[in-house]
Scaffold this motif. Structure first.
Motif, PDB file in Angstrom:
ATOM      1  N   VAL A 307     -74.903  49.485  10.328  1.00  0.00           N
ATOM      2  CA  VAL A 307     -75.359  47.866  10.822  1.00  0.00           C
ATOM      3  C   VAL A 307     -76.491  48.273  10.468  1.00  0.00           C
ATOM      4  CG1 VAL A 307     -76.015  46.959  13.793  1.00  0.00           C
ATOM      5  CG2 VAL A 307     -73.901  48.074  13.620  1.00  0.00           C
ATOM      6  N   LEU A 308     -76.570  47.160  10.017  1.00  0.00           N
ATOM      7  CA  LEU A 308     -78.377  46.716   9.196  1.00  0.00           C
ATOM      8  C   LEU A 308     -78.694  45.371   9.728  1.00  0.00           C
ATOM      9  CD1 LEU A 308     -79.361  47.195   5.399  1.00  0.00           C
ATOM     10  CD2 LEU A 308     -79.673  44.660   6.712  1.00  0.00           C
ATOM     11  N   GLN A 372     -68.548  57.530  13.843  1.00  0.00           N
ATOM     12  CA  GLN A 372     -70.473  57.434  13.922  1.00  0.00           C
ATOM     13  C   GLN A 372     -70.363  55.801  13.111  1.00  0.00           C
ATOM     14  OE1 GLN A 372     -71.699  60.784  11.619  1.00  0.00           O
ATOM     15  NE2 GLN A 372     -72.508  61.661  13.278  1.00  0.00           N
ATOM     16  N   VAL A 373     -71.666  55.164  13.440  1.00  0.00           N
ATOM     17  CA  VAL A 373     -72.334  54.060  13.200  1.00  0.00           C
ATOM     18  C   VAL A 373     -73.372  54.764  13.387  1.00  0.00           C
ATOM     19  CG1 VAL A 373     -72.622  51.703  13.988  1.00  0.00           C
ATOM     20  CG2 VAL A 373     -70.564  52.617  15.145  1.00  0.00           C
ATOM     21  N   TYR A 374     -73.935  53.998  11.775  1.00  0.00           N
ATOM     22  CA  TYR A 374     -75.035  53.824  11.265  1.00  0.00           C
ATOM     23  C   TYR A 374     -76.340  53.054  11.400  1.00  0.00           C
ATOM     24  CZ  TYR A 374     -72.844  57.995   9.503  1.00  0.00           C
ATOM     25  OH  TYR A 374     -72.377  59.422   8.919  1.00  0.00           O
ATOM     26  N   VAL A 375     -77.483  52.905  12.118  1.00  0.00           N
ATOM     27  CA  VAL A 375     -77.653  52.143  12.272  1.00  0.00           C
ATOM     28  C   VAL A 375     -79.675  51.765  11.075  1.00  0.00           C
ATOM     29  CG1 VAL A 375     -80.271  50.644  13.690  1.00  0.00           C
ATOM     30  CG2 VAL A 375     -78.581  51.884  14.584  1.00  0.00           C
ATOM     31  N   LEU A 376     -79.497  50.635  10.683  1.00  0.00           N
ATOM     32  CA  LEU A 376     -80.229  50.684   9.446  1.00  0.00           C
ATOM     33  C   LEU A 376     -81.280  49.221   9.278  1.00  0.00           C
ATOM     34  CD1 LEU A 376     -80.914  51.756   6.461  1.00  0.00           C
ATOM     35  CD2 LEU A 376     -79.172  50.132   5.253  1.00  0.00           C
ATOM     36  N   CYS A 377     -82.636  49.148   9.488  1.00  0.00           N
ATOM     37  CA  CYS A 377     -83.215  48.766   9.654  1.00  0.00           C
ATOM     38  C   CYS A 377     -84.166  48.155   7.970  1.00  0.00           C
ATOM     39  CB  CYS A 377     -84.477  49.223  10.341  1.00  0.00           C
ATOM     40  SG  CYS A 377     -83.688  49.569  11.910  1.00  0.00           S
ATOM     41  N   VAL A 406     -81.735  56.292   9.553  1.00  0.00           N
ATOM     42  CA  VAL A 406     -81.742  57.381   8.575  1.00  0.00           C
ATOM     43  C   VAL A 406     -82.843  56.569   7.558  1.00  0.00           C
ATOM     44  CG1 VAL A 406     -80.036  58.112   8.761  1.00  0.00           C
ATOM     45  CG2 VAL A 406     -79.758  56.269   7.840  1.00  0.00           C
ATOM     46  N   ARG A 407     -82.884  55.848   7.268  1.00  0.00           N
ATOM     47  CA  ARG A 407     -83.808  54.601   6.420  1.00  0.00           C
ATOM     48  C   ARG A 407     -84.269  53.524   6.825  1.00  0.00           C
ATOM     49  NH1 ARG A 407     -83.636  58.579   3.495  1.00  0.00           N
ATOM     50  NH2 ARG A 407     -82.894  59.373   1.265  1.00  0.00           N
TER      51      ARG A 407
END
Length: 427
Positions: A307-308, A372-377, A406-407
């Motif tokens: 999710v960006l 898993q769902v990764y959040v990216l801002c 993570v980033r």
């Protein structure tokens, strides 16, 4: 290769770009004398300059020394590096967010949708500006080498590398095959205005005109540029302020700015995960008329998702001065709000009570249960000391399904030779 093989190249006295920009900004406060000083005068200038830069650094380290007082750091809940005074040092001395070629080559992407405005109001397109800036860099590389070699023919009292930083409109026009009138318009757009004395630059983090206008006009159609990085960064940043000053166009410019970040992020992710697995502008509905979330870019890949959330907000000058409230407000608007939005949406993915739809109202199905769902801002502007601030301020509700972000502040570009390059600021 080992660390010790490179260690001799490192020096604590090496100047960084912000220090050099500060010196140029102070230079612009007076009329510039281009004559070569006598050797003993030059030595005095160098020693005094180094002493002043060290004094600046030590003054900003004061709050750090106070924060590391053993009597204070052991206090429960002590957070010594969250106050504005302590953050001034990493903000000023922190690393850059991008390589120079990234600022240069991403500018046409960032302002391509504003080309008609630029042509009408500035007399050139953003691609033309990019090509001219590229030519300036290449010309200075060649001139710097030639200037250094030419020193061998002169006595030491005549040594100067200043000619390596000079160039003319005609030289750039011949190198680019662009009409000299257009070249001049581009160079003027990034040149210190005539009579400007940088009077507003009285505190270290005040607006420094040397950053926005890195070119110095020394005579008709001739310029000096001391830092190519400042020019490419201005190419990437300044057009936003140009279009923003047009009240009738500013809303369009802001929309284009947001689209650039989202579209570029989606394009980069598609190169990794495949275009069919990347979706832009996803709305989350609880019912047909109730929208409860929005995802700028969504990646579905097997049992994983990304999710960006993209934001277009930068660290303000007031925050750089150490204003606690402004630092936190800037961080909230550019990072924390994005992170909160990402985690809120991540929790809804895979829930049968919610429906995902793209910008064309087409329903997006999640093919399997998400592990898993990764959040990216993602942000598209330089944000000094972002990783440091994230460690101090960022709050997130991580779970086994949604781990910590993570980033932060991802910028990715492709060099002219086809090699990929990227820079990230880790959260």
């Amino acid at each position: 290769m080992k660390a010790e093989d490179m260690q001799h190249l490192f020096s604590m006295t090496r100047l960084i770009r912000t220090e050099i920009s500060t010196l140029i900004g102070l230079l612009l406060k007076n009329d510039i004398n281009y004559c070569v000083p006598a050797a003993d005068v030059m030595e005095q200038y160098l020693e005094k300059t180094e002493a002043l830069l060290e004094e600046i650094h030590q003054s900003m380290l004061g709050p750090w020394r106070a924060a590391l007082d053993p009597k204070k750091v052991t206090d429960k809940g002590s957070k010594p590096f969250t106050n504005g005074a302590a953050l001034r040092e990493p903000i000023f001395y922190g690393g850059e967010s991008a390589y120079s070629f990234q600022y240069r080559d991403l500018s046409p992407r960032k302002y391509g949708k504003d080309d008609e405005w630029l042509k009408t109001n500035k007399g050139f397109s953003i691609q033309t500006a990019r090509d001219i800036v590229y030519s300036v860099g290449k010309l200075q590389e060649a001139k710097s080498i030639a200037t250094l070699k030419a020193l061998r023919k002169n006595p030491p009292e005549q040594w100067t590398v200043l000619p390596g930083f000079e160039f003319t409109v005609q030289e750039i026009a011949e190198q680019t095959n662009i009409d000299s009138a257009v070249v001049k318009k581009v160079l003027e757009a990034f040149s210190v205005p005539a009579g400007e004395k940088n009077i507003q630059f009285s505190v270290l983090h005040d607006f420094n005109i040397a950053n926005a206008f890195p070119l110095i006009c020394i005579r008709e159609d001739a310029y000096i540029l001391f830092q190519i990085y400042s020019l490419v960064e201005s190419l990437y940043e300044s057009p936003f302020y140009w279009v923003g000053d047009d009240k009738a166009y500013v809303s369009t410019a802001m929309r284009h700015r947001g689209l650039f970040t989202e579209e570029f992020a989606a394009e980069r992710l598609a190169l990794v995960f495949g275009r069919g697995n990347v979706y832009s502008n996803i709305d989350i509905f609880k019912s047909k008329s109730t929208r409860v979330g929005e995802i700028d870019v969504l990646v579905l890949f097997g049992d994983r998702a990304i999710v960006l959330q993209a934001k277009s907000k930068r660290l303000t000058l007031e925050a750089r001065k150490g204003n606690d409230g402004q630092i936190r407000d800037d961080f909230k608007k550019s990072i924390q709000d994005s992170c909160d939005q990402g985690y809120a949406c991540a929790k809804l993915l895979g829930d049968a009570n919610y429906t995902l739809k793209d910008a064309h109202s087409r329903e997006i199905a999640i093919p399997m249960a998400l592990k898993q769902v990764y959040v990216l801002c993602a942000i598209s502007d330089h944000y000094p000391a972002l990783s440091f601030q994230a460690r101090q301020f960022l709050k997130f509700d991580a779970t086994d399904t949604t781990p910590p972000p993570v980033r932060l502040g991802l910028v990715y570009a492709r060099r002219d030779d086809g090699d990929a390059g990227f820079t990230t600021q880790d959260a």
